[in-house]
Design a protein around this motif. Structure first.
Motif, PDB file in Angstrom:
ATOM      1  N   PRO A  40      -4.602  11.026 -14.135  1.00 26.82           N
ATOM      2  CA  PRO A  40      -5.295  10.528 -15.849  1.00 26.82           C
ATOM      3  C   PRO A  40      -6.465  10.819 -15.614  1.00 26.82           C
ATOM      4  N   THR A  41      -7.053  10.284 -14.829  1.00 24.88           N
ATOM      5  CA  THR A  41      -8.970  10.966 -15.513  1.00 24.88           C
ATOM      6  C   THR A  41      -9.234  11.994 -15.414  1.00 24.88           C
ATOM      7  N   THR A  42      -9.035  12.981 -14.678  1.00 22.25           N
ATOM      8  CA  THR A  42      -9.351  14.096 -15.126  1.00 22.25           C
ATOM      9  C   THR A  42      -8.802  15.183 -16.590  1.00 22.25           C
ATOM     10  N   LEU A  43      -7.345  14.710 -16.857  1.00 23.62           N
ATOM     11  CA  LEU A  43      -6.945  14.970 -17.920  1.00 23.62           C
ATOM     12  C   LEU A  43      -7.465  14.863 -19.113  1.00 23.62           C
ATOM     13  N   PHE A  44      -8.072  12.958 -19.289  1.00 17.87           N
ATOM     14  CA  PHE A  44      -8.977  12.967 -20.141  1.00 17.87           C
ATOM     15  C   PHE A  44     -10.182  13.284 -19.657  1.00 17.87           C
ATOM     16  N   VAL A  45     -10.878  13.855 -18.730  1.00 17.00           N
ATOM     17  CA  VAL A  45     -12.538  13.884 -19.356  1.00 17.00           C
ATOM     18  C   VAL A  45     -12.382  16.019 -19.095  1.00 17.00           C
ATOM     19  N   ILE A  46     -11.400  16.461 -18.842  1.00 14.27           N
ATOM     20  CA  ILE A  46     -10.605  17.952 -19.098  1.00 14.27           C
ATOM     21  C   ILE A  46     -10.644  18.227 -20.849  1.00 14.27           C
ATOM     22  N   VAL A  47     -10.379  16.675 -21.675  1.00 13.29           N
ATOM     23  CA  VAL A  47     -10.156  17.749 -22.796  1.00 13.29           C
ATOM     24  C   VAL A  47     -11.510  17.125 -23.248  1.00 13.29           C
ATOM     25  N   LEU A  55     -16.574   8.719 -15.947  1.00 12.43           N
ATOM     26  CA  LEU A  55     -15.548   8.416 -16.063  1.00 12.43           C
ATOM     27  C   LEU A  55     -14.867   8.528 -14.672  1.00 12.43           C
ATOM     28  N   PHE A  56     -15.266   9.196 -14.008  1.00 10.90           N
ATOM     29  CA  PHE A  56     -14.647   9.736 -12.563  1.00 10.90           C
ATOM     30  C   PHE A  56     -14.782   8.178 -11.605  1.00 10.90           C
ATOM     31  N   LEU A  57     -16.447   7.706 -11.917  1.00  8.34           N
ATOM     32  CA  LEU A  57     -16.196   6.725 -10.689  1.00  8.34           C
ATOM     33  C   LEU A  57     -15.462   5.241 -11.169  1.00  8.34           C
ATOM     34  N   ALA A  58     -14.953   5.441 -12.596  1.00  6.31           N
ATOM     35  CA  ALA A  58     -14.083   4.933 -13.244  1.00  6.31           C
ATOM     36  C   ALA A  58     -13.144   4.739 -12.118  1.00  6.31           C
ATOM     37  N   GLY A  59     -12.185   6.257 -12.691  1.00  5.91           N
ATOM     38  CA  GLY A  59     -10.805   6.611 -11.880  1.00  5.91           C
ATOM     39  C   GLY A  59     -10.701   5.970 -10.355  1.00  5.91           C
ATOM     40  N   LEU A  60     -12.562   6.531  -9.420  1.00  6.29           N
ATOM     41  CA  LEU A  60     -11.917   6.360  -8.090  1.00  6.29           C
ATOM     42  C   LEU A  60     -11.964   4.352  -8.114  1.00  6.29           C
ATOM     43  N   ALA A  96       1.110  -1.618   0.309  1.00  4.70           N
ATOM     44  CA  ALA A  96      -0.022   0.233   0.038  1.00  4.70           C
ATOM     45  C   ALA A  96       0.554   1.259  -0.456  1.00  4.70           C
ATOM     46  N   LEU A  97       1.855   1.085  -0.897  1.00  2.00           N
ATOM     47  CA  LEU A  97       2.876   2.698  -1.055  1.00  2.00           C
ATOM     48  C   LEU A  97       1.938   3.383  -1.694  1.00  2.00           C
ATOM     49  N   TYR A  98       1.978   4.840  -1.763  1.00  6.38           N
ATOM     50  CA  TYR A  98       1.553   6.222  -2.448  1.00  6.38           C
ATOM     51  C   TYR A  98       1.928   5.958  -3.554  1.00  6.38           C
ATOM     52  N   PRO A  99       1.188   5.491  -5.026  1.00  5.66           N
ATOM     53  CA  PRO A  99       2.398   5.107  -6.521  1.00  5.66           C
ATOM     54  C   PRO A  99       2.367   6.807  -6.894  1.00  5.66           C
ATOM     55  N   HIS A 100       1.935   7.834  -6.339  1.00  2.92           N
ATOM     56  CA  HIS A 100       2.394   9.100  -6.999  1.00  2.92           C
ATOM     57  C   HIS A 100       3.262   9.739  -6.031  1.00  2.92           C
ATOM     58  N   MET A 101       4.021   9.144  -4.715  1.00  2.01           N
ATOM     59  CA  MET A 101       4.766   9.821  -3.822  1.00  2.01           C
ATOM     60  C   MET A 101       5.920   9.106  -4.153  1.00  2.01           C
ATOM     61  N   ARG A 155      -8.426  13.451   2.808  1.00  2.00           N
ATOM     62  CA  ARG A 155      -7.672  12.025   2.232  1.00  2.00           C
ATOM     63  C   ARG A 155      -7.756  12.194   0.611  1.00  2.00           C
ATOM     64  N   PHE A 156      -9.072  13.756   0.318  1.00  4.60           N
ATOM     65  CA  PHE A 156      -8.907  14.091  -0.958  1.00  4.60           C
ATOM     66  C   PHE A 156      -8.287  14.537  -1.501  1.00  4.60           C
ATOM     67  N   LEU A 157      -7.142  15.283  -1.089  1.00  5.69           N
ATOM     68  CA  LEU A 157      -5.565  15.807  -1.606  1.00  5.69           C
ATOM     69  C   LEU A 157      -4.862  15.257  -1.438  1.00  5.69           C
ATOM     70  N   THR A 158      -4.633  14.205  -0.540  1.00 10.45           N
ATOM     71  CA  THR A 158      -3.499  13.294  -0.576  1.00 10.45           C
ATOM     72  C   THR A 158      -3.737  12.132  -1.479  1.00 10.45           C
ATOM     73  N   ILE A 159      -4.679  11.306  -1.539  1.00  9.72           N
ATOM     74  CA  ILE A 159      -4.937  10.398  -2.278  1.00  9.72           C
ATOM     75  C   ILE A 159      -5.790  10.528  -4.038  1.00  9.72           C
ATOM     76  N   THR A 160      -6.880  10.196  -3.018  1.00 10.70           N
ATOM     77  CA  THR A 160      -7.336  10.547  -4.524  1.00 10.70           C
ATOM     78  C   THR A 160      -7.258  11.244  -6.010  1.00 10.70           C
ATOM     79  N   TRP A 161      -7.225  12.580  -5.216  1.00  9.87           N
ATOM     80  CA  TRP A 161      -7.467  13.878  -6.505  1.00  9.87           C
ATOM     81  C   TRP A 161      -6.119  13.367  -6.944  1.00  9.87           C
ATOM     82  N   PRO A 162      -4.808  13.437  -6.198  1.00  9.94           N
ATOM     83  CA  PRO A 162      -3.419  12.918  -7.030  1.00  9.94           C
ATOM     84  C   PRO A 162      -3.828  11.932  -8.266  1.00  9.94           C
ATOM     85  N   LEU A 163      -4.196  10.711  -7.360  1.00  3.84           N
ATOM     86  CA  LEU A 163      -4.728   9.688  -8.325  1.00  3.84           C
ATOM     87  C   LEU A 163      -5.556   9.787  -9.833  1.00  3.84           C
ATOM     88  N   LEU A 164      -6.400  10.504  -9.376  1.00  2.00           N
ATOM     89  CA  LEU A 164      -7.160  10.922 -10.169  1.00  2.00           C
ATOM     90  C   LEU A 164      -7.011  11.382 -11.403  1.00  2.00           C
TER      91      LEU A 164
END
Lengths: 401, 300
Positions: B220-227, B182-187, A85-90, B209-218
């Motif tokens: 790729p999805t976000t960029l796709f959605v934006i375009v 699309l975002f649900l798939a990303g989540l 469970a490492l944070y992949p983006h860090m 939680r959103f700033l540390t995990i969800t948002w960064p890991l989304l």
């Protein structure tokens, strides 16, 4: 440093009970392993200790103070996950620093852009940098701090996950099958590193595994779980030498313990196919029992054991596994249907295949289990009147007949 | 050259020809449906061709000069970008919010998914007509409600300042469901382990939680959605054609509607070609951003 006490922990998912009334005290600095087959509830138990899952009933205390109401990060526990469970983006550094930044920086100091305004943040981050560096050095990952998890090997990721647990100096380390994603060789290596780490940190370790070798080699005590219960708690030696029931006996030890179905005879001895064992079990005549024999307790006759008064069972060699320093010999018992015995013998002395031999073992080496699978404690082996050995005449059929 | 090499080379050539043969139908279709029309379009933009006229003359860059000095075209370009500027952040942020909320539902999740996705499945032309009725100053439900609440009547579609934002709201309404999926798939692709590990590491509240995990890991999805949202918003046409026809006072003139008017209303095919090329240029830019940025920075 902490003592961990579990009192009456139960957990159900709907109607399915996963844990039933678990009581367990783990001493300060102890390495306790929860071992058992998959689905026995060991992972659920460790997740309840971590606070990731609420228990249905019962209470957990650290050093006597209940922690049930605390959220995971307030419990002074750290956890190493099976997937790491490492944070992949860090980067590795950011992964290791996260627990510290979350604890020491305010919300505003963590926000992007806004954080640049805080001079306090820079000071704290410098301190965090030093601590992360020290932990990374201990684990020999200090050269990897700039990398992302995707650029690391399995063993390196494992170390990062360990490091992330260590930076906070938790009272209790929880490990959920941390070695199961490593290859066999690395797993053996990490086993001794984990044991060293435990010795160095003197923290309380709760370790979950389904691998009995890991349980036996690293732990101070082992709690064997089955069906949501702890079915035996003891040192590795206790579990191996005095298994409380058939499940423990079969799970602990490799090769698996030999089990022979038998029945109490009229003279109190145990009658088994091909022979009888002179043990007073205290069970009534006719009672069904299972006799357990560790593979190293059985010796094929030509190897001349120093047994006083061995039980003899005629058998025929079926298959041989040569492991170098030792051999695993699989025998078929003569005159039985598919009943076999496995022996573990040192060296490479050969037993000639296809020739009936006697397998010898001492009655005192037998573990006896009753029809419910529970261990029968034996007062003493019956040695006063040695039972006559009744070898069954070898059959004409080949191995496995 | 050895004797053995010759058959081998011949075999290699044969393999190449076979491969080319299989690719040929697709190649011809691409040529006929995409490449040739594009070339014809580019060629027409240098002529004075009008639909139905038998002859035409080369006029060089006259059409281009006219387009870039044309007040209507400039306005339609600005209006389109204005529309994109509202729809893009509006639909991306809203759909992300909806997705995060819907993702946490367990039993009601599919219910919300269907509700939000319904506008996507509807025909926008038909929905535009419905919206026109809803927004009607005297007959519409929305104005009736506003009157009841004491706000007075709002001329959504006839006020030049309100018309385009109103259309943008409808554009957002139509896009949120699709972006949410699309975002649900990303989540769903974010491992649960990470949230658990972060809970132990002290990521306590939802914002962290959103700033540390969800948002960064989304990311790729976000960029796709934006375009994809940019391209879809840039192609706004249906609502304009049905509801405002570019009005009031040209406040909702957009690129595709201008092309439609020039090409199929005034039959100035050559001039419409120029506008089409400008439109395509924008779409290509969005697509290039997607291809390059998306491939570069999004694999963990």
């Amino acid at each position: 440093m902490a003592q961990l006490d579990l009192r009456g922990i139960s957990k159900s998912f709907g109607d399915t009970a996963v844990l039933r009334d678990i009581d367990l005290s783990i001493a300060d600095g102890e390495f306790l392993t929860l071992v058992g087959p998959s689905g026995c509830g060991k992972s659920t138990l460790i997740r309840i200790i971590a606070g990731l899952e609420p228990q249905t009933a019962g209470s957990i205390a650290v050093d006597g103070a209940p922690i049930d109401h605390l959220r995971p990060h307030e419990r002074r526990v750290a956890m190493v996950f099976q997937s790491y469970a490492l944070y992949p983006h860090m980067t590795v550094f950011q992964n290791l620093a996260l627990p510290l930044t979350m604890a020491r920086l305010t919300m505003a100091e963590r926000l992007p852009l806004l954080r640049l305004l805080s001079p306090r943040r820079r000071r704290i981050m410098a301190g965090i940098g030093q601590e992360v560096g020290a932990v990374a050095e201990q684990l020999q990952i200090d050269r990897l701090l700039d990398r992302r998890p995707a650029q690391l090997s399995g063993g390196q990721r494992q170390r990062v996950a360990l490091g992330r647990a260590m930076v906070r100096h938790p009272a209790v380390f929880l490990m959920d099958e941390p070695l199961s994603n490593l290859d066999a060789k690395l797993r053996v290596h990490m086993r001794s590193e984990l044991a060293d780490l435990h010795a160095r940190l003197r923290a309380t370790f709760v370790y979950v595994t389904h691998d009995q070798v890991e349980a036996m080699t690293m732990s101070d005590r082992v709690a064997m779980m089955h069906g949501g219960r702890i079915i035996q708690l003891g040192t590795p030696a206790q579990l191996y030498d005095r298994p409380a029931n058939l499940t423990v006996a079969q799970f602990i030890g490799s090769p698996t313990i030999n089990l022979i179905k038998g029945r109490i005879g009229r003279d109190d001895a145990i009658e088994i196919p091909g022979g009888r064992i002179g043990l007073a079990t205290g069970l009534p005549p006719g009672a069904e029992v299972t006799v357990g024999l560790r593979p190293e307790a059985v010796v094929p006759a030509p190897l001349v054991p120093a047994f006083q008064d061995p039980v003899r069972l005629p058998a025929r060699l079926h298959r041989r596994e040569n492991l170098g320093p030792e051999q695993i010999l699989h025998f078929d018992l003569m005159g039985t249907e598919k009943a076999g015995l496995t022996c573990r013998v040192m060296g490479s002395e050969t037993v000639v295949a296809d020739e009936p031999v006697d397998l010898l073992f001492e009655a005192s080496a037998c573990h006896v289990f009753d029809s419910a699978g529970e261990r029968v404690d034996l007062p003493a082996p019956v040695t006063s009147s040695p039972p006559p050995v009744r070898p069954v005449a070898p059959l004409a059929g080949g191995p496995g007949a | 050259m050895s004797a053995a090499a010759l058959p081998f080379r011949r075999q290699l050539l044969w393999q190449k020809l076979t491969g080319a043969g299989f690719a040929l139908p697709a190649f011809l279709l691409l040529l006929a449906l995409h490449v040739v029309p594009l070339l014809v379009l580019a060629g027409l933009s240098f002529t004075d061709y009008e639909l139905g006229v038998v002859t035409f003359e080369w006029v060089g860059l006259d059409n281009y000069a006219q387009a870039f000095s044309d007040e209507v075209f400039r306005r339609s370009l600005v209006n389109t970008l204005y529309y994109v500027a509202i729809v893009l952040p509006g639909s991306v942020i809203l759909s992300l919010l909806v997705a995060v909320l819907v993702h946490q539902r367990k039993r009601t999740r599919s219910f919300y998914e269907i509700i939000y996705f319904l506008p996507v499945t509807s025909t926008l032309i038909a929905m535009a007509t419905v919206w026109q009725f809803l927004l009607h100053p005297s007959l519409g439900v929305i104005n009736a409600a506003l009157r009841k609440l004491g706000f007075g009547e709002v001329p959504f579609l006839s006020d030049p300042d309100l018309a385009l934002p109103t259309l943008a709201m409808i554009g957002i309404w139509q896009l949120v469901g699709f972006n949410m999926i699309l975002f649900l798939a990303g989540l769903s692709s974010i491992p649960r382990d990470l949230y658990e590990a972060s809970a132990i590491d002290g990521v306590g509240n939802g914002v962290d939680r959103f700033l540390t995990i969800t948002w960064p890991l989304l990311g790729p999805t976000t960029l796709f959605v934006i375009v994809t949202t940019s391209i879809t918003a840039f192609k706004v046409f249906d609502t304009v054609a049905v509801m405002t026809k570019g009005g009031p006072q040209g406040a909702t003139e957009v690129i595709l509607y201008a092309i439609y008017l020039e090409g199929f209303y005034y039959f100035r095919t050559a001039y419409a070609s120029v506008l089409t090329l400008v439109f395509l240029t924008f779409v290509v830019i969005f697509s290039v951003i997607q291809t390059f940025v998306l491939d570069r920075r999004t694999h963990y």
